[in-house]
Design a protein around this motif. Structure first.
Motif, PDB file in Angstrom:
ATOM      1  N   ALA A  74     -21.592  52.865  20.958  1.00  0.00           N
ATOM      2  CA  ALA A  74     -20.652  51.533  20.783  1.00  0.00           C
ATOM      3  C   ALA A  74     -19.923  51.798  19.620  1.00  0.00           C
ATOM      4  CB  ALA A  74     -21.909  50.261  20.379  1.00  0.00           C
ATOM      5  N   CYS A  75     -20.145  52.638  18.819  1.00  0.00           N
ATOM      6  CA  CYS A  75     -19.344  52.866  17.462  1.00  0.00           C
ATOM      7  C   CYS A  75     -17.862  53.642  17.833  1.00  0.00           C
ATOM      8  CB  CYS A  75     -20.157  53.915  16.368  1.00  0.00           C
ATOM      9  SG  CYS A  75     -21.626  53.056  15.851  1.00  0.00           S
ATOM     10  N   GLU A  76     -17.992  54.065  19.273  1.00  0.00           N
ATOM     11  CA  GLU A  76     -16.527  54.480  19.606  1.00  0.00           C
ATOM     12  C   GLU A  76     -15.633  53.480  19.383  1.00  0.00           C
ATOM     13  OE1 GLU A  76     -15.762  57.359  22.473  1.00  0.00           O
ATOM     14  OE2 GLU A  76     -16.722  58.174  20.902  1.00  0.00           O
ATOM     15  N   VAL A  77     -15.920  52.104  19.735  1.00  0.00           N
ATOM     16  CA  VAL A  77     -14.818  50.870  19.663  1.00  0.00           C
ATOM     17  C   VAL A  77     -15.426  50.065  18.697  1.00  0.00           C
ATOM     18  CG1 VAL A  77     -13.723  49.157  20.843  1.00  0.00           C
ATOM     19  CG2 VAL A  77     -14.159  51.365  22.203  1.00  0.00           C
ATOM     20  N   SER A  78     -15.123  50.394  17.530  1.00  0.00           N
ATOM     21  CA  SER A  78     -15.719  49.591  16.358  1.00  0.00           C
ATOM     22  C   SER A  78     -14.701  49.548  15.273  1.00  0.00           C
ATOM     23  CB  SER A  78     -16.772  50.582  16.024  1.00  0.00           C
ATOM     24  OG  SER A  78     -16.413  51.683  15.281  1.00  0.00           O
ATOM     25  N   LEU A  79     -14.946  48.614  14.316  1.00  0.00           N
ATOM     26  CA  LEU A  79     -14.172  48.331  13.318  1.00  0.00           C
ATOM     27  C   LEU A  79     -15.168  47.872  12.287  1.00  0.00           C
ATOM     28  CD1 LEU A  79     -11.288  47.499  12.020  1.00  0.00           C
ATOM     29  CD2 LEU A  79     -12.258  45.086  12.547  1.00  0.00           C
ATOM     30  N   ALA A  80     -15.023  48.687  10.875  1.00  0.00           N
ATOM     31  CA  ALA A  80     -15.793  48.366   9.809  1.00  0.00           C
ATOM     32  C   ALA A  80     -15.133  47.230   8.959  1.00  0.00           C
ATOM     33  CB  ALA A  80     -15.826  49.702   8.928  1.00  0.00           C
ATOM     34  N   VAL A  81     -16.168  46.251   8.794  1.00  0.00           N
ATOM     35  CA  VAL A  81     -15.547  45.092   7.822  1.00  0.00           C
ATOM     36  C   VAL A  81     -16.428  45.030   6.728  1.00  0.00           C
ATOM     37  CG1 VAL A  81     -15.390  42.596   8.215  1.00  0.00           C
ATOM     38  CG2 VAL A  81     -15.026  43.992  10.114  1.00  0.00           C
ATOM     39  N   VAL A  82     -15.888  45.525   5.549  1.00  0.00           N
ATOM     40  CA  VAL A  82     -16.725  45.618   4.338  1.00  0.00           C
ATOM     41  C   VAL A  82     -16.094  44.822   3.245  1.00  0.00           C
ATOM     42  CG1 VAL A  82     -17.560  47.912   5.036  1.00  0.00           C
ATOM     43  CG2 VAL A  82     -15.439  47.561   3.689  1.00  0.00           C
ATOM     44  N   GLY A  83     -16.729  44.661   2.258  1.00  0.00           N
ATOM     45  CA  GLY A  83     -16.474  43.820   0.926  1.00  0.00           C
ATOM     46  C   GLY A  83     -17.284  43.514  -0.120  1.00  0.00           C
ATOM     47  N   THR A  84     -16.987  42.622  -0.870  1.00  0.00           N
ATOM     48  CA  THR A  84     -18.047  42.724  -2.066  1.00  0.00           C
ATOM     49  C   THR A  84     -19.266  41.782  -1.808  1.00  0.00           C
ATOM     50  OG1 THR A  84     -18.041  41.402  -4.167  1.00  0.00           O
ATOM     51  CG2 THR A  84     -16.809  40.537  -2.634  1.00  0.00           C
ATOM     52  N   ARG A  85     -20.496  42.094  -2.616  1.00  0.00           N
ATOM     53  CA  ARG A  85     -21.503  41.237  -2.436  1.00  0.00           C
ATOM     54  C   ARG A  85     -21.152  39.721  -3.025  1.00  0.00           C
ATOM     55  NH1 ARG A  85     -22.849  46.373  -3.247  1.00  0.00           N
ATOM     56  NH2 ARG A  85     -24.561  47.150  -2.265  1.00  0.00           N
ATOM     57  N   GLU A  86     -20.210  39.625  -3.883  1.00  0.00           N
ATOM     58  CA  GLU A  86     -20.018  38.306  -4.662  1.00  0.00           C
ATOM     59  C   GLU A  86     -18.944  37.456  -3.909  1.00  0.00           C
ATOM     60  OE1 GLU A  86     -19.096  39.747  -9.014  1.00  0.00           O
ATOM     61  OE2 GLU A  86     -18.720  41.456  -7.718  1.00  0.00           O
ATOM     62  N   ALA A  87     -18.987  37.789  -2.507  1.00  0.00           N
ATOM     63  CA  ALA A  87     -17.852  37.078  -1.778  1.00  0.00           C
ATOM     64  C   ALA A  87     -17.620  35.585  -2.017  1.00  0.00           C
ATOM     65  CB  ALA A  87     -18.262  37.164  -0.104  1.00  0.00           C
ATOM     66  N   THR A  88     -16.421  35.173  -2.000  1.00  0.00           N
ATOM     67  CA  THR A  88     -16.035  33.832  -2.042  1.00  0.00           C
ATOM     68  C   THR A  88     -16.285  32.974  -0.565  1.00  0.00           C
ATOM     69  OG1 THR A  88     -13.652  33.802  -1.660  1.00  0.00           O
ATOM     70  CG2 THR A  88     -14.517  34.315  -3.983  1.00  0.00           C
ATOM     71  N   GLN A  89     -16.187  31.654  -0.842  1.00  0.00           N
ATOM     72  CA  GLN A  89     -15.894  30.956   0.637  1.00  0.00           C
ATOM     73  C   GLN A  89     -14.801  31.496   1.407  1.00  0.00           C
ATOM     74  OE1 GLN A  89     -18.020  29.021   2.452  1.00  0.00           O
ATOM     75  NE2 GLN A  89     -19.481  29.412   0.742  1.00  0.00           N
ATOM     76  N   TYR A  90     -13.675  31.765   0.717  1.00  0.00           N
ATOM     77  CA  TYR A  90     -12.601  32.172   1.413  1.00  0.00           C
ATOM     78  C   TYR A  90     -12.800  33.512   1.992  1.00  0.00           C
ATOM     79  CZ  TYR A  90      -7.970  34.682   2.085  1.00  0.00           C
ATOM     80  OH  TYR A  90      -7.053  35.536   2.664  1.00  0.00           O
ATOM     81  N   GLY A  91     -13.401  34.671   1.280  1.00  0.00           N
ATOM     82  CA  GLY A  91     -13.810  35.785   1.721  1.00  0.00           C
ATOM     83  C   GLY A  91     -14.882  35.674   3.011  1.00  0.00           C
ATOM     84  N   LEU A  92     -15.653  35.012   2.947  1.00  0.00           N
ATOM     85  CA  LEU A  92     -16.713  34.744   4.049  1.00  0.00           C
ATOM     86  C   LEU A  92     -16.221  34.248   5.317  1.00  0.00           C
ATOM     87  CD1 LEU A  92     -19.921  33.479   1.877  1.00  0.00           C
ATOM     88  CD2 LEU A  92     -19.403  35.712   2.938  1.00  0.00           C
ATOM     89  N   GLU A  93     -15.076  33.217   5.026  1.00  0.00           N
ATOM     90  CA  GLU A  93     -14.363  32.589   6.066  1.00  0.00           C
ATOM     91  C   GLU A  93     -13.569  33.695   6.891  1.00  0.00           C
ATOM     92  OE1 GLU A  93     -14.485  29.773   7.756  1.00  0.00           O
ATOM     93  OE2 GLU A  93     -12.791  30.028   9.006  1.00  0.00           O
ATOM     94  N   ILE A 116     -25.701  42.034   0.971  1.00  0.00           N
ATOM     95  CA  ILE A 116     -25.425  40.359   1.007  1.00  0.00           C
ATOM     96  C   ILE A 116     -23.890  40.515   0.880  1.00  0.00           C
ATOM     97  CG2 ILE A 116     -27.470  39.917   0.037  1.00  0.00           C
ATOM     98  CD1 ILE A 116     -26.060  39.698  -2.700  1.00  0.00           C
ATOM     99  N   GLY A 117     -23.231  39.263   0.898  1.00  0.00           N
ATOM    100  CA  GLY A 117     -21.637  38.867   0.610  1.00  0.00           C
ATOM    101  C   GLY A 117     -20.964  39.279   2.035  1.00  0.00           C
TER     102      GLY A 117
END
Lengths: 419, 419
Positions: free
Chosen positions: A145-164, A186-187
């Motif tokens: 399944a990782c063949e067709v995949s996207l890594a989505v990464v970021g901070t643990r301190e995410a803002t509402q904007y980042g989470l959205e 988390i985040g």
């Protein structure tokens, strides 16, 4: 497959004794193969076979004094080998919780990991299924399944904007059959997994929608607050780790884990990150091995977008202004896009950006007539011609053309714009 | 300088009859010079001198039927020439409000306008000073101030975020002696002018801190709601227009005005803009003539940042993540930065982004020792060595080095991290 099992168990032993990314171990593995390497690192072999070749490999990797490095590596490995657990019993214990060990010799091993060169994992623990239901076949499916995949990464301190934004990107991945890879933190990470797991109410489908790559052992849920999320991931995706079961998520392993996320994924998107952050380390690993990287811009007053802007300023990262921009990173070598329904960027080219109104692309004369034609009260051609600085004939020619295009209409022998 | 005045007045006549950016007029001017062109466009000359050369010029500019185009242009110009006002009286009237007409033949004419090629303005009305106090010399000073300038442009519908960032950029320009050029519109433009005008309380200096380039006549304050702002700009900067006094700010003139902002400025920064907007038209003009363009990112949920992101996605525009990023666009050909106190970007390079902690750059062995050393309760070397998978000698060597660097300290023969 007794032979494959021997390879598997040799690699499990290596993984117990050598840290992920231990260059001296990776070189030995390349030179001597898994079984001999296991014998050496555990101390079962009294000496290093093919020592000359090994020393040459170390020298090529930049070691000034390869013999000294080899000696230190041996002491390092042997000190740890004292606590070696039998690989076969580790396998049995892990199978009980649905975790299986896959190795480069497996057909299901992701070709992308070869981009890591020497430092590709000794093997990967892959855990799926609720309550230990995951089979070895499920584990192979997870890697596939990782063949067709996207890594989505970021901070643990995410803002509402980042989470959205994370939610929007992960949901779009889910809808287009792209597996979301992240780090289970988390985040941003947690939201990426959770949003990828949300089922289409209608479809009710279940697949490998998300994969969490962990820094610690596959049997440890870290962070503990994500216990429920990890259970959900096991039900609708997989956990992957190169750490030996029971292993702690040390800082070194977090850094190595980031390289693994980058290598497993088709591309990496950073949603929110500080300038100094693990997410940027993942992005930099990705860039180093030639993966496309995208960064989501945000208000420049937010320090949590500063890492994204730094990426955009200092690397070839792409601006992710909408979820499909992220999916567009998943291009095949032939230039086609991998998820279905994703076309090339609809962005107009540079010169096209500002073009879009009725008046765009008009000649000078057309524009003059257009502007001379009132929006409300119709006027006669002579008036329009005078305002436009044209002869009446010229103005009439343009007005007739505009009439056909629907820009103006004639009302009792006079002219007015239609909008 | 009677001759200069003749040139000036010829160009004022051309400007009355020909729209800015009228290609047929610009080519005639290039072929026949200002005085002959004035005679032709006003109808004082019965025919076009050097017709062959003119026709060749029109053909080179892409006109399929140059003779027909010339005929149409003549009719267009002559229709307007009926309302021609004497250039000398226009000059006198404008001098009363502090506005003076500068022409390409003036030594003070900005060299940058040559980048517009054929379509450089016939001349520019430049207005300065409160209550008509601006002299011709002040007008020349205003044009000279554009040498070190940044265009700060954007939407009329600016958000609080956009206004705040505009303020920060314009204030930084003011503090570093960079003239802020904008279009005098409400929203981003207005804030850019206003923030550039704010005086340093301490310095109390007054200079050409901002220049508004108008689409309509220099004697008209458009929009009317900016009456007070325009008065302030006259007191601490200048208004510039290529439109004939009294001229309305038509859509065509707005588009041409955008090209003028781009050409007058050292670089263009777009703070907030929709995908289809005048600010992007200014940016595209700038890119076309080789000016650097910067765009301020914002939340991708904001349509008012979408234009900025489109620029970043489809052009070579720079990400403006802080005010100094905008000033860094003002680079000299030798690579030095124009405002004082602006250094090269402090951004680390791609590989450097994620580096910053104590552990960054550590070797494997160092990292292992660092992680094996507790933060609170000191432990002995043997323990650290075992945890780190090293010999006691190796661990001690690393610890000694760490001690020197201040990472660890020795307490009663045991070791603990200092932070």
């Amino acid at each position: 497959m007794p032979e494959m099992n021997e390879v598997r168990e040799a690699r499990i032993e290596i993984g117990q004794v050598c840290e992920p990314g231990d260059v001296a171990a990776h070189i030995l593995l390349a030179v001597a193969g898994p079984q001999t390497t296991a014998d050496v690192v555990t101390g079962r072999a009294a000496s290093i076979p093919c020592l000359d070749e090994y020393v040459e490999g170390l020298r090529a990797a930049g070691y000034q004094d390869p013999l000294k490095a080899a000696g230190e590596a041996l002491r390092r490995w042997h000190a740890r080998a004292e606590q070696l657990k039998p690989a076969s019993s580790l396998r049995e214990q892990m199978a009980e919780i649905g975790a299986h060990y896959l190795v480069p010799e497996d057909a299901a091993w992701p070709a992308r990991l070869l981009d890591l060169g020497l430092s590709q994992p000794y093997g990967l623990w892959v855990r799926t299924g609720s309550r230990g239901a995951g089979t070895a076949r499920d584990a192979r499916t997870a890697l596939a399944a990782c063949e067709v995949s996207l890594a989505v990464v970021g901070t643990r301190e995410a803002t509402q904007y980042g989470l959205e934004i994370t939610h929007r990107i992960a949901a779009r991945c889910r809808d287009t059959g792209v597996t979301v890879i992240s780090g289970g933190a988390i985040g941003i990470d947690g939201r990426a997994h959770a949003s990828a797991l949300e089922r289409d109410a209608a479809a009710g489908r279940r697949g490998m929608s998300t994969v969490a790559v962990l820094a610690g052992g596959i049997d440890r849920f870290y962070p503990a607050s994500h216990h429920r999320l990890f259970e959900d991931i096991l039900a609708g995706g997989a956990l992957i780790s190169e750490a030996t079961p029971g292993g702690a998520p040390t800082r070194w392993r977090f850094l190595q884990r980031n390289r693994l996320i980058a290598a497993l994924s088709g591309a990496v998107v950073v949603v929110e990150a500080r300038v100094r952050s693990g997410a940027l380390s993942t992005a930099n690993h990705a860039l180093t091995i030639g993966r496309d990287v995208g960064a989501v811009p945000g208000n420049i007053t937010s320090e949590l977008s500063a890492g994204c802007h730094a990426l955009l300023q200092t690397t070839a990262s792409a601006v992710i202004a909408e979820p499909d921009d992220a999916l567009r990173l998943l291009k095949r070598p032939d230039g086609s896009y991998i998820p279905e329904g994703i076309g090339p960027s609809p962005m107009p080219n540079a010169r096209g950006i500002a073009r879009a109104r009725v008046t765009d692309g008009m000649t000078e004369k057309q524009l003059a007539v257009y502007e001379a034609t009132p929006v409300r009260r119709p006027v006669d051609v002579a008036r329009i011609a005078r305002w436009a600085g044209l002869s009446a004939d010229e103005a009439l020619g343009v007005l007739a053309d505009f009439d056909l295009r629907g820009y103006v209409r004639r009302a009792e022998g006079k002219w007015v714009r239609t909008r």
